[in-house]
Design a protein around this motif. Structure first.
Motif, PDB file in Angstrom:
ATOM      1  N   LEU A   1      40.106 -11.665  10.969  1.00  0.00           N
ATOM      2  CA  LEU A   1      40.036 -10.473  10.131  1.00  0.00           C
ATOM      3  C   LEU A   1      40.442  -9.227  10.914  1.00  0.00           C
ATOM      4  CD1 LEU A   1      39.025  -9.483   7.273  1.00  0.00           C
ATOM      5  CD2 LEU A   1      36.876  -8.940   8.420  1.00  0.00           C
ATOM      6  N   PHE A   2      39.953  -9.126  12.141  1.00  0.00           N
ATOM      7  CA  PHE A   2      40.275  -8.006  13.038  1.00  0.00           C
ATOM      8  C   PHE A   2      41.782  -7.935  13.293  1.00  0.00           C
ATOM      9  CE2 PHE A   2      41.202  -6.992  17.505  1.00  0.00           C
ATOM     10  CZ  PHE A   2      40.713  -5.703  17.608  1.00  0.00           C
ATOM     11  N   LEU A   3      42.392  -9.071  13.622  1.00  0.00           N
ATOM     12  CA  LEU A   3      43.824  -9.114  13.931  1.00  0.00           C
ATOM     13  C   LEU A   3      44.673  -8.782  12.708  1.00  0.00           C
ATOM     14  CD1 LEU A   3      43.917 -12.300  16.209  1.00  0.00           C
ATOM     15  CD2 LEU A   3      44.125  -9.908  16.935  1.00  0.00           C
ATOM     16  N   ILE A   4      44.291  -9.304  11.550  1.00  0.00           N
ATOM     17  CA  ILE A   4      45.033  -9.018  10.320  1.00  0.00           C
ATOM     18  C   ILE A   4      44.964  -7.524   9.991  1.00  0.00           C
ATOM     19  CG2 ILE A   4      45.039  -9.358   7.808  1.00  0.00           C
ATOM     20  CD1 ILE A   4      44.170 -12.265   8.342  1.00  0.00           C
ATOM     21  N   PHE A   5      43.760  -6.968  10.124  1.00  0.00           N
ATOM     22  CA  PHE A   5      43.548  -5.555   9.808  1.00  0.00           C
ATOM     23  C   PHE A   5      44.459  -4.655  10.645  1.00  0.00           C
ATOM     24  CE2 PHE A   5      41.528  -1.444  10.355  1.00  0.00           C
ATOM     25  CZ  PHE A   5      41.145  -1.117   9.071  1.00  0.00           C
ATOM     26  N   TRP A   6      44.444  -4.868  11.966  1.00  0.00           N
ATOM     27  CA  TRP A   6      45.225  -3.995  12.839  1.00  0.00           C
ATOM     28  C   TRP A   6      46.718  -4.315  12.762  1.00  0.00           C
ATOM     29  CZ3 TRP A   6      43.236   0.313  13.744  1.00  0.00           C
ATOM     30  CH2 TRP A   6      41.871   0.464  13.988  1.00  0.00           C
ATOM     31  N   PHE A   7      47.064  -5.538  12.387  1.00  0.00           N
ATOM     32  CA  PHE A   7      48.475  -5.871  12.180  1.00  0.00           C
ATOM     33  C   PHE A   7      49.032  -5.093  10.981  1.00  0.00           C
ATOM     34  CE2 PHE A   7      51.762  -8.466  10.069  1.00  0.00           C
ATOM     35  CZ  PHE A   7      52.714  -8.486  11.081  1.00  0.00           C
ATOM     36  N   ILE A   8      48.260  -5.027   9.893  1.00  0.00           N
ATOM     37  CA  ILE A   8      48.688  -4.249   8.721  1.00  0.00           C
ATOM     38  C   ILE A   8      48.816  -2.777   9.079  1.00  0.00           C
ATOM     39  CG2 ILE A   8      48.037  -3.503   6.393  1.00  0.00           C
ATOM     40  CD1 ILE A   8      46.580  -6.199   6.070  1.00  0.00           C
ATOM     41  N   THR A   9      47.844  -2.283   9.844  1.00  0.00           N
ATOM     42  CA  THR A   9      47.881  -0.876  10.283  1.00  0.00           C
ATOM     43  C   THR A   9      49.160  -0.582  11.071  1.00  0.00           C
ATOM     44  OG1 THR A   9      45.472  -0.777  10.386  1.00  0.00           O
ATOM     45  CG2 THR A   9      46.664   0.878  11.634  1.00  0.00           C
ATOM     46  N   LEU A  10      49.486  -1.470  12.012  1.00  0.00           N
ATOM     47  CA  LEU A  10      50.697  -1.303  12.817  1.00  0.00           C
ATOM     48  C   LEU A  10      51.941  -1.413  11.946  1.00  0.00           C
ATOM     49  CD1 LEU A  10      51.815  -0.999  15.721  1.00  0.00           C
ATOM     50  CD2 LEU A  10      51.850  -3.500  15.866  1.00  0.00           C
ATOM     51  N   LEU A  11      51.910  -2.325  10.998  1.00  0.00           N
ATOM     52  CA  LEU A  11      53.046  -2.547  10.103  1.00  0.00           C
ATOM     53  C   LEU A  11      53.327  -1.311   9.246  1.00  0.00           C
ATOM     54  CD1 LEU A  11      54.702  -5.186   9.859  1.00  0.00           C
ATOM     55  CD2 LEU A  11      53.434  -5.683   7.757  1.00  0.00           C
ATOM     56  N   VAL A  12      52.282  -0.588   8.887  1.00  0.00           N
ATOM     57  CA  VAL A  12      52.435   0.643   8.104  1.00  0.00           C
ATOM     58  C   VAL A  12      52.964   1.780   8.978  1.00  0.00           C
ATOM     59  CG1 VAL A  12      51.179   2.424   6.813  1.00  0.00           C
ATOM     60  CG2 VAL A  12      50.678   0.007   6.424  1.00  0.00           C
ATOM     61  N   THR A  13      52.508   1.829  10.226  1.00  0.00           N
ATOM     62  CA  THR A  13      52.870   2.929  11.129  1.00  0.00           C
ATOM     63  C   THR A  13      54.321   2.862  11.601  1.00  0.00           C
ATOM     64  OG1 THR A  13      50.590   3.011  11.944  1.00  0.00           O
ATOM     65  CG2 THR A  13      52.270   4.096  13.294  1.00  0.00           C
ATOM     66  N   LEU A  14      54.773   1.675  11.997  1.00  0.00           N
ATOM     67  CA  LEU A  14      56.086   1.532  12.647  1.00  0.00           C
ATOM     68  C   LEU A  14      57.263   2.080  11.843  1.00  0.00           C
ATOM     69  CD1 LEU A  14      55.819  -1.937  14.447  1.00  0.00           C
ATOM     70  CD2 LEU A  14      55.895   0.350  15.479  1.00  0.00           C
ATOM     71  N   PRO A  15      57.355   1.845  10.527  1.00  0.00           N
ATOM     72  CA  PRO A  15      58.516   2.358   9.784  1.00  0.00           C
ATOM     73  C   PRO A  15      58.715   3.864   9.884  1.00  0.00           C
ATOM     74  CG  PRO A  15      57.337   0.743   8.468  1.00  0.00           C
ATOM     75  CD  PRO A  15      56.496   1.003   9.678  1.00  0.00           C
ATOM     76  N   PHE A  16      57.654   4.604  10.101  1.00  0.00           N
ATOM     77  CA  PHE A  16      57.781   6.056  10.229  1.00  0.00           C
ATOM     78  C   PHE A  16      58.480   6.444  11.532  1.00  0.00           C
ATOM     79  CE2 PHE A  16      54.257   5.652   7.220  1.00  0.00           C
ATOM     80  CZ  PHE A  16      54.623   6.580   6.252  1.00  0.00           C
ATOM     81  N   HIS A  17      58.419   5.555  12.532  1.00  0.00           N
ATOM     82  CA  HIS A  17      59.047   5.851  13.824  1.00  0.00           C
ATOM     83  C   HIS A  17      60.479   5.322  13.923  1.00  0.00           C
ATOM     84  CE1 HIS A  17      55.572   7.492  16.043  1.00  0.00           C
ATOM     85  NE2 HIS A  17      54.880   6.783  15.166  1.00  0.00           N
ATOM     86  N   ILE A  18      60.835   4.417  13.046  1.00  0.00           N
ATOM     87  CA  ILE A  18      62.181   3.815  13.111  1.00  0.00           C
ATOM     88  C   ILE A  18      63.285   4.862  12.996  1.00  0.00           C
ATOM     89  CG2 ILE A  18      63.793   2.290  11.882  1.00  0.00           C
ATOM     90  CD1 ILE A  18      61.394   0.410  11.393  1.00  0.00           C
ATOM     91  N   PRO A  19      63.198   5.846  12.060  1.00  0.00           N
ATOM     92  CA  PRO A  19      64.261   6.868  12.002  1.00  0.00           C
ATOM     93  C   PRO A  19      64.436   7.633  13.311  1.00  0.00           C
ATOM     94  CG  PRO A  19      62.896   6.961  10.035  1.00  0.00           C
ATOM     95  CD  PRO A  19      62.210   6.036  10.985  1.00  0.00           C
ATOM     96  N   LEU A  20      63.346   7.859  14.035  1.00  0.00           N
ATOM     97  CA  LEU A  20      63.433   8.575  15.312  1.00  0.00           C
ATOM     98  C   LEU A  20      64.104   7.708  16.373  1.00  0.00           C
ATOM     99  CD1 LEU A  20      59.858  10.170  15.394  1.00  0.00           C
ATOM    100  CD2 LEU A  20      61.978  11.230  14.620  1.00  0.00           C
ATOM    101  N   LEU A  21      63.821   6.415  16.342  1.00  0.00           N
ATOM    102  CA  LEU A  21      64.429   5.488  17.300  1.00  0.00           C
ATOM    103  C   LEU A  21      65.900   5.216  16.987  1.00  0.00           C
ATOM    104  CD1 LEU A  21      61.485   2.942  17.586  1.00  0.00           C
ATOM    105  CD2 LEU A  21      62.335   4.410  19.430  1.00  0.00           C
TER     106      LEU A  21
END
Length: 505
Positions: free
Chosen positions: A212-232
């Motif tokens: 449950l812990f791993l799934i939760f933080w994986f979703i969190t990371l999955l939501v965050t990363l797309p916002f940084h892709i345009p900068l990269l």
């Protein structure tokens, strides 16, 4: 009727918070970050490319700023600074609403009312929610994420767990570095849960909790990363973005940390007492004692929420202003609301004294800081200072600046020259490089000026100012009102700042 009542109380609290903030919204950009956010939001709209703010990028903060600037344009009230200031007003008011719901889930309706009203008027939070900054949307998504997570723990419905992870992913995209500070408290909540009749987490095996812990933080990371892709993906932004990201991690952690206990820590507690009053701070401590006895898991969660950010930001070499402690106000106020809720349910005299104490704290906080925020609502000293500099310098002049560079360029329309801004001692080679640059400009018959704020900033031992006075003649042009922002919203530093013309001796 009960449903209407359930809606009316939070709605009334939201409207109170919103119109209070709207009546005090800052006239201009309070600090350099606010102006920078407004310009990056404006740039994002005009270029249709996500602009890089600074440090870790704060991509969602820029996007939210751009949305509010766009709305301001639509209503023909366009002013990028006012638009991002209004962004903080809106998210600040929403924070109060979510604080109400969160406290109600943890405690009860009475505590929720106390908690939301006290957060609304808390000076650090009120002051920061009057101008454009990343901390306010960060706090909103944090509170929303915790609220959804509490709902999941009580109902076991996975949609609430996903909503919580999404909210915390959005939170991370507003202020990436602060996620590392709140991570521990959220993780504790996922593993341990809270005291409820029904919990989706507590009966699970250790293995299932880990999943449950791993799934939760994986979703969190999955939501965050797309916002940084345009900068990269942007070739112009990628290099400075990655460099600044590294520097923020380095300077914001091991390169700037003084240890768990340092002489700076009492200042952090001072900010908290100023934003709660001594009486309010005592109520918070009493609340933690009550929670520790009756709802141990909740008390540990709230203490973790406080202790990691407090002992990190409270022990940095750099001067950390009050806004960095904004994220730990909600748990303090929840604990305070816990004891107030208990006492107000007592018999007549104690109930009366509790309500009187609450009102006294409420009005002390409001009256003590109202004039500060009202002044910023009526005056924008930094833009006015930059415009005054423009009136007293030639159009082709160069202005030596430190942190106020962006104000001089944007409002004063003057070209600037950056000066070395090392935290302690400026390396001699940096001084020589700066001197060579200034000498070359003066030799080209271009007028050079420096403000007193730039002359003495980052100059604890007067190395830079002594160097300037030794090598150049400083002729006073005049003085104008100026507000120094580094000390933070609840510590006003307003003074007359001098402008000097620099010539060779």
């Amino acid at each position: 009727m009960n449903k209407i009542k359930l809606l009316l109380i939070p709605l009334a609290i939201f409207l109170f918070s919103f119109f209070l903030r709207l009546s005090l919204i800052s006239k201009g950009p309070y600090d350099v970050d606010c102006l920078d956010l407004a310009l990056r939001a404006e740039e994002t709209l005009s270029t249709h490319r996500l602009s890089y703010l600074h440090g870790a990028g704060y991509p969602l903060t820029v996007i939210l700023g751009a949305i509010f600037v766009s709305v301001a344009k639509f209503f023909h009230t366009y002013n990028a600074v006012i638009a991002v200031n209004f962004m903080s007003v809106t998210f600040g008011s929403l924070c109060v609403l979510v604080q109400y719901q969160l406290t109600k889930k943890l405690l009860d309706e009475t505590a929720a009312i106390f908690s939301s009203l006290m957060l609304s008027i808390s000076p650090i939070f009120l002051g920061v929610s009057l101008y454009g900054t990343s901390q306010v949307p960060f706090l909103f998504f944090l509170l929303l994420g915790v609220s959804f997570l509490l709902t999941y723990l009580k109902t076991g419905l996975k949609r609430h767990l996903i909503a919580s992870a999404i909210s915390l992913g959005l939170m991370t995209a507003t202020r990436e570095q602060d996620m590392t500070l709140i991570f521990w408290a959220i993780s504790y909540l996922i593993f341990v849960g809270v005291e409820t009749k029904k919990s989706a987490v507590i009966p699970l095996s250790k293995k299932k909790r880990l999943i449950l812990f791993l799934i939760f933080w994986f979703i969190t990371l999955l939501v965050t990363l797309p916002f940084h892709i345009p900068l990269l993906m942007d070739k112009e932004i990628r290099a400075p973005y990655l460099h600044e990201f590294y520097l923020e991690i380095k300077e914001g952690s091991w390169g700037n940390f003084m240890g768990i206990l340092s002489p700076k820590l009492p200042k952090a507690f001072g900010y908290l007492i100023e934003s709660l009053t001594i009486g309010g701070f005592i109520f918070s401590l009493l609340g933690f004692i009550v929670l520790g006895k009756k709802k141990y898991k909740i008390s540990v969660f709230l203490i973790l929420w406080i202790i990691v950010p407090l002992f990190f930001y409270g022990n940095l070499y750099t001067n950390v202003s009050a806004r960095y402690f904004l994220m730990i106000l909600p748990p303090f106020i929840i604990a305070q609301a816990c004891i107030l809720s208990q006492l107000v349910k007592s018999k007549h005299l104690l109930k009366f004294l509790t309500l009187v104490s609450f009102l006294i704290i409420f009005f002390i906080l409001y009256s003590r800081f109202y004039s500060i925020f009202k002044f910023r609502h009526d005056h924008a000293l930094l833009p006015e200072f930059a415009q005054w500099v423009a009136k007293n310098t030639e159009p082709h002049a160069k202005i030596i600046t430190a942190d106020e560079r962006i104000f001089i360029e944007y409002y004063g329309h003057r070209s600037t020259v950056g000066r070395p801004t090392w935290l302690f001692i400026t390396p001699p080679q940096e001084i020589e490089k700066f001197k060579g640059n200034i000498d070359e400009i003066i030799a080209s018959n271009i007028p050079v000026y420096i403000t007193a704020s730039s002359l003495y900033a980052y100059d604890y031992h007067f190395h830079f100012s002594d160097f300037v006075k030794k090598n150049y003649r400083l002729d006073l042009v005049g003085k104008h009102g100026y507000e120094e922002w580094h000390a933070g919203v609840i510590t006003p530093q307003i003074f007359y700042c001098s402008l000097y013309k620099i010539t060779k001796k």
